[in-house]
Design an enzyme around this catalytic site. Structure first.
Site, PDB file in Angstrom:
ATOM      1  N   PRO A  88     100.456  70.781 -25.947  1.00  0.00           N
ATOM      2  CA  PRO A  88     100.495  71.058 -27.384  1.00  0.00           C
ATOM      3  C   PRO A  88     100.808  69.989 -28.371  1.00  0.00           C
ATOM      4  O   PRO A  88     100.554  70.330 -29.403  1.00  0.00           O
ATOM      5  CB  PRO A  88     102.224  71.911 -27.340  1.00  0.00           C
ATOM      6  CG  PRO A  88     102.519  72.107 -25.830  1.00  0.00           C
ATOM      7  CD  PRO A  88     101.555  70.899 -25.086  1.00  0.00           C
ATOM      8  N   GLU A 116     107.786  72.767 -18.478  1.00  0.00           N
ATOM      9  CA  GLU A 116     108.013  72.334 -19.818  1.00  0.00           C
ATOM     10  C   GLU A 116     107.290  71.249 -20.358  1.00  0.00           C
ATOM     11  O   GLU A 116     107.518  70.358 -21.232  1.00  0.00           O
ATOM     12  CB  GLU A 116     109.582  71.924 -20.107  1.00  0.00           C
ATOM     13  CG  GLU A 116     110.535  73.251 -20.104  1.00  0.00           C
ATOM     14  CD  GLU A 116     110.248  74.149 -21.386  1.00  0.00           C
ATOM     15  OE1 GLU A 116     109.810  75.503 -21.105  1.00  0.00           O
ATOM     16  OE2 GLU A 116     110.222  73.783 -22.452  1.00  0.00           O
ATOM     17  N   ARG A 153      78.554  74.571 -22.854  1.00  0.00           N
ATOM     18  CA  ARG A 153      77.671  75.483 -23.715  1.00  0.00           C
ATOM     19  C   ARG A 153      76.445  74.336 -24.493  1.00  0.00           C
ATOM     20  O   ARG A 153      75.533  74.636 -24.888  1.00  0.00           O
ATOM     21  CB  ARG A 153      78.341  76.231 -24.714  1.00  0.00           C
ATOM     22  CG  ARG A 153      79.016  77.539 -24.097  1.00  0.00           C
ATOM     23  CD  ARG A 153      79.683  78.201 -25.389  1.00  0.00           C
ATOM     24  NE  ARG A 153      78.821  78.730 -26.213  1.00  0.00           N
ATOM     25  CZ  ARG A 153      77.987  79.751 -26.361  1.00  0.00           C
ATOM     26  NH1 ARG A 153      78.073  80.647 -25.294  1.00  0.00           N
ATOM     27  NH2 ARG A 153      77.300  80.369 -27.166  1.00  0.00           N
ATOM     28  N   ASP A 168      75.339  78.071 -32.534  1.00  0.00           N
ATOM     29  CA  ASP A 168      76.889  78.503 -32.780  1.00  0.00           C
ATOM     30  C   ASP A 168      77.140  78.048 -34.096  1.00  0.00           C
ATOM     31  O   ASP A 168      76.794  76.995 -34.517  1.00  0.00           O
ATOM     32  CB  ASP A 168      77.530  77.743 -31.566  1.00  0.00           C
ATOM     33  CG  ASP A 168      77.252  78.448 -30.452  1.00  0.00           C
ATOM     34  OD1 ASP A 168      77.997  77.683 -29.343  1.00  0.00           O
ATOM     35  OD2 ASP A 168      76.527  79.472 -30.250  1.00  0.00           O
TER      36      ASP A 168
HETATM   37  N1  LIG Z   1      97.169  73.916 -27.014  1.00  0.00           N
HETATM   38  C1  LIG Z   1      97.958  74.025 -25.909  1.00  0.00           C
HETATM   39  C2  LIG Z   1      98.378  73.549 -25.129  1.00  0.00           C
HETATM   40  C3  LIG Z   1      99.448  73.730 -24.297  1.00  0.00           C
HETATM   41  C4  LIG Z   1      99.924  73.279 -23.025  1.00  0.00           C
HETATM   42  C5  LIG Z   1      99.506  72.450 -22.411  1.00  0.00           C
HETATM   43  C6  LIG Z   1      99.847  71.920 -21.146  1.00  0.00           C
HETATM   44  C7  LIG Z   1     101.053  72.283 -20.711  1.00  0.00           C
HETATM   45  C8  LIG Z   1     102.023  72.076 -19.685  1.00  0.00           C
HETATM   46  C9  LIG Z   1     102.962  72.860 -19.698  1.00  0.00           C
HETATM   47  N2  LIG Z   1     102.826  73.632 -21.032  1.00  0.00           N
HETATM   48  C10 LIG Z   1     103.919  74.702 -21.290  1.00  0.00           C
HETATM   49  C11 LIG Z   1     104.955  74.008 -22.242  1.00  0.00           C
HETATM   50  C12 LIG Z   1     105.965  74.876 -22.536  1.00  0.00           C
HETATM   51  C13 LIG Z   1     106.875  74.436 -23.526  1.00  0.00           C
HETATM   52  C14 LIG Z   1     106.787  73.180 -24.025  1.00  0.00           C
HETATM   53  C15 LIG Z   1     107.935  72.566 -24.838  1.00  0.00           C
HETATM   54  N3  LIG Z   1     107.873  73.220 -26.244  1.00  0.00           N
HETATM   55  C16 LIG Z   1     106.905  73.302 -26.734  1.00  0.00           C
HETATM   56  C17 LIG Z   1     107.195  73.505 -28.609  1.00  0.00           C
HETATM   57  C18 LIG Z   1     108.622  72.919 -28.490  1.00  0.00           C
HETATM   58  C19 LIG Z   1     109.183  72.463 -27.001  1.00  0.00           C
HETATM   59  C20 LIG Z   1     105.521  72.366 -23.730  1.00  0.00           C
HETATM   60  C21 LIG Z   1     104.809  72.957 -22.947  1.00  0.00           C
HETATM   61  C22 LIG Z   1     101.648  73.385 -21.500  1.00  0.00           C
HETATM   62  C23 LIG Z   1     101.086  73.770 -22.690  1.00  0.00           C
HETATM   63  N4  LIG Z   1      99.799  74.759 -25.022  1.00  0.00           N
HETATM   64  N5  LIG Z   1      98.990  74.917 -26.294  1.00  0.00           N
END
Ligand SMILES: Nc1cc(-c2ccc3ccn(Cc4ccc(CN5CCCC5)cc4)c3c2)n[nH]1
Length: 238
Positions: A88, A116, A153, A168
């Site tokens: 994220p 997480e 693509r 696209d």
């Molecule tokens: N673009 C996009 C990519 C992802 C993504 C990619 C890889 C993983 C691996 C585990 N998670 C779940 C996950 C859950 C919670 C947190 C921690 N929190 C997030 C906000 C505050 C603290 C982090 C991560 C992923 C998520 N999500 N969105």
């Protein structure tokens, strides 16, 4: 192009890639996707991949060892590859980045965490950290599939002659125009007359106006570097 995916849920990747454009590209040999289960790179009998976070906090964190072992296993063939960690917190993935990946990488490793997130030290072994959007998914697999799908693509020949990624909308810098097909009249909802006219010049202009109208409404941030002609059309819409 070769994609190697590291994940604890290989089925998610394996199921998706069999279908549609990706499935065809795989059958044509334009693309190869190899999926590796991180649990196969653990050293304990329980195949443990996660543990409690140092410093406390909710949830579990994925341990570095399975990622390290898997990456070293892939690197043993000494072939060049771009290692991409999905997260994220990563750099925002866009059509432009998809184009860059397609042009610059013969092989990509897509590293998918769960829980997480993963031990920060894994980042010492990756080239890019990428987010597909400002929302939190449950893991990296969907993000990996988004990257694979959008990059494939763009590979010449992947879509077959009848389709072209060049068309696209994001390639042209704004949103798409509306699309219609049979029937001409569905419960009184008619196809725009211009599309039945056979006048290709008029149809092209109508489509451009509609695309600019959609972009102005939903993604004004995309409206930059317009040609004088597009600017003229846009001014008419305002
Ligand atoms: N673009 C996009 C990519 C992802 C993504 C990619 C890889 C993983 C691996 C585990 N998670 C779940 C996950 C859950 C919670 C947190 C921690 N929190 C997030 C906000 C505050 C603290 C982090 C991560 C992923 C998520 N999500 N969105």
């Amino acid at each position: 192009m070769k994609f190697e995916v590291l994940t604890i849920f290989p089925e998610i990747i394996e199921c998706y890639i069999k279908h549609g454009v990706l499935g065809k590209a795989l059958n044509k040999g334009i693309v190869e996707v190899k999926v590796y289960n991180l649990r196969d790179f653990t050293s304990d009998k329980h195949k443990k991949v996660d543990d409690y976070p140092y410093g406390g906090g909710a949830g579990m964190v994925m341990q570095i060892e399975p990622f390290y072992n898997a990456i070293m296993h892939l690197k043993a063939d000494e072939k060049p590859r771009k290692l991409v960690l999905l997260s994220p917190q990563g750099r925002k993935f866009t059509q432009k980045l998809a184009q860059k990946f397609m042009e610059e990488s013969k092989a990509m490793v897509l590293i998918c965490g769960r829980y997480e997130g993963i031990d920060e030290r894994v980042k010492a072994f990756v080239d890019e950290e990428v987010s597909i959007g400002d929302y939190v998914l449950s893991g990296g697999e969907l993000a990996a599939l988004v990257i694979i799908d959008s990059v494939v693509r763009l590979i010449p020949g992947a879509l077959g002659d009848e389709l072209s990624a060049v068309e696209d909308s994001f390639m042209k810098g704004f949103l798409d125009y509306p699309h219609y097909t049979r029937p001409e009249d569905f419960k009184g909802m008619k196809v725009p007359e211009v599309l039945l006219s056979g006048d290709h010049k008029k149809i092209a202009l109508w489509r451009k106006r509609q695309a600019l109208k959609n972009t102005l409404k939903n993604r004004p941030d995309l409206l930059k570097n317009l040609s004088p002609e597009d600017m003229r059309i846009l001014k008419e819409l305002c």
